[in-house]
Design a protein around this motif. Structure first.
Motif, PDB file in Angstrom:
ATOM      1  N   TYR A   1      45.585  26.485   3.398  1.00  0.00           N
ATOM      2  CA  TYR A   1      45.916  25.258   2.683  1.00  0.00           C
ATOM      3  C   TYR A   1      44.918  24.131   2.882  1.00  0.00           C
ATOM      4  O   TYR A   1      45.009  23.099   2.228  1.00  0.00           O
ATOM      5  CB  TYR A   1      47.305  24.758   3.097  1.00  0.00           C
TER       6      TYR A   1
ATOM      7  N   ASN B   1      37.234  21.963  -1.177  1.00  0.00           N
ATOM      8  CA  ASN B   1      36.673  22.311  -2.484  1.00  0.00           C
ATOM      9  C   ASN B   1      35.183  22.632  -2.336  1.00  0.00           C
ATOM     10  O   ASN B   1      34.441  21.877  -1.727  1.00  0.00           O
ATOM     11  CB  ASN B   1      36.871  21.141  -3.452  1.00  0.00           C
TER      12      ASN B   1
ATOM     13  N   THR C   1      42.507  24.066  -3.712  1.00  0.00           N
ATOM     14  CA  THR C   1      43.943  24.334  -3.730  1.00  0.00           C
ATOM     15  C   THR C   1      44.265  25.419  -2.702  1.00  0.00           C
ATOM     16  O   THR C   1      43.364  26.029  -2.120  1.00  0.00           O
ATOM     17  CB  THR C   1      44.411  24.789  -5.132  1.00  0.00           C
ATOM     18  N   ASN C   2      45.547  25.678  -2.485  1.00  0.00           N
ATOM     19  CA  ASN C   2      45.952  26.728  -1.540  1.00  0.00           C
ATOM     20  C   ASN C   2      45.385  28.070  -1.964  1.00  0.00           C
ATOM     21  O   ASN C   2      45.309  28.376  -3.160  1.00  0.00           O
ATOM     22  CB  ASN C   2      47.465  26.811  -1.455  1.00  0.00           C
TER      23      ASN C   2
END
Length: 131
Positions: free
Chosen positions: A75, A79, A117-118
């Motif tokens: 998590y 990026n 994102t996860n």
């Protein structure tokens, strides 16, 4: 698939100092600059290349010669970070005492570029590592 075990982990298994199904195992994502050295012993020796936090292996078991289990999502991988290697270790609460188990740089989906994102982490048939 390229994968391997750390020498110290083999010694722990051989001397019955590590119960594979009664331990908190974690999986950590690492960048491509990670270099496997079987003589490394603790997470603190390699965590300079770690991306985000390690995630726990849920319901570890030994099935047909494999360490099996499922995980949560990564998590907190930033990026644009590229995950190239997964490293498995036993969590003690301190990277200086958390022994390394093994690594895998051939897992399906690697290398993977994070979009922030996860990231779902899993293995076919929940077979994490062949023992």
């Amino acid at each position: 698939m390229a994968s391997g075990f750390y020498t110290n982990f083999k010694a722990l298994l051989g001397s019955a100092q590590c119960n594979l199904t009664d331990t908190t195992f974690k999986v950590a994502a690492f960048s491509g600059s990670f270099v496997f050295d079987p003589s490394n012993v603790y997470l603190s020796e390699i965590n300079a290349n770690q991306l985000g936090s390690g995630i726990p292996l849920q319901d570890p078991a030994i099935v047909d010669g494999f360490l099996t289990g499922t995980t949560n999502d990564f998590y907190d991988v930033s990026n644009g970070d590229v995950i190239s290697v997964l490293v498995y270790y036993r969590e003690t609460g301190d990277p200086k005492t958390s022994p390394l188990i093994g690594y895998d740089d051939g897992a399906a989906g690697l290398p993977y570029t994070s979009d922030g994102t996860n990231i779902k982490c899993g293995w076919p048939n929940n077979q994490v590592l062949a023992l």
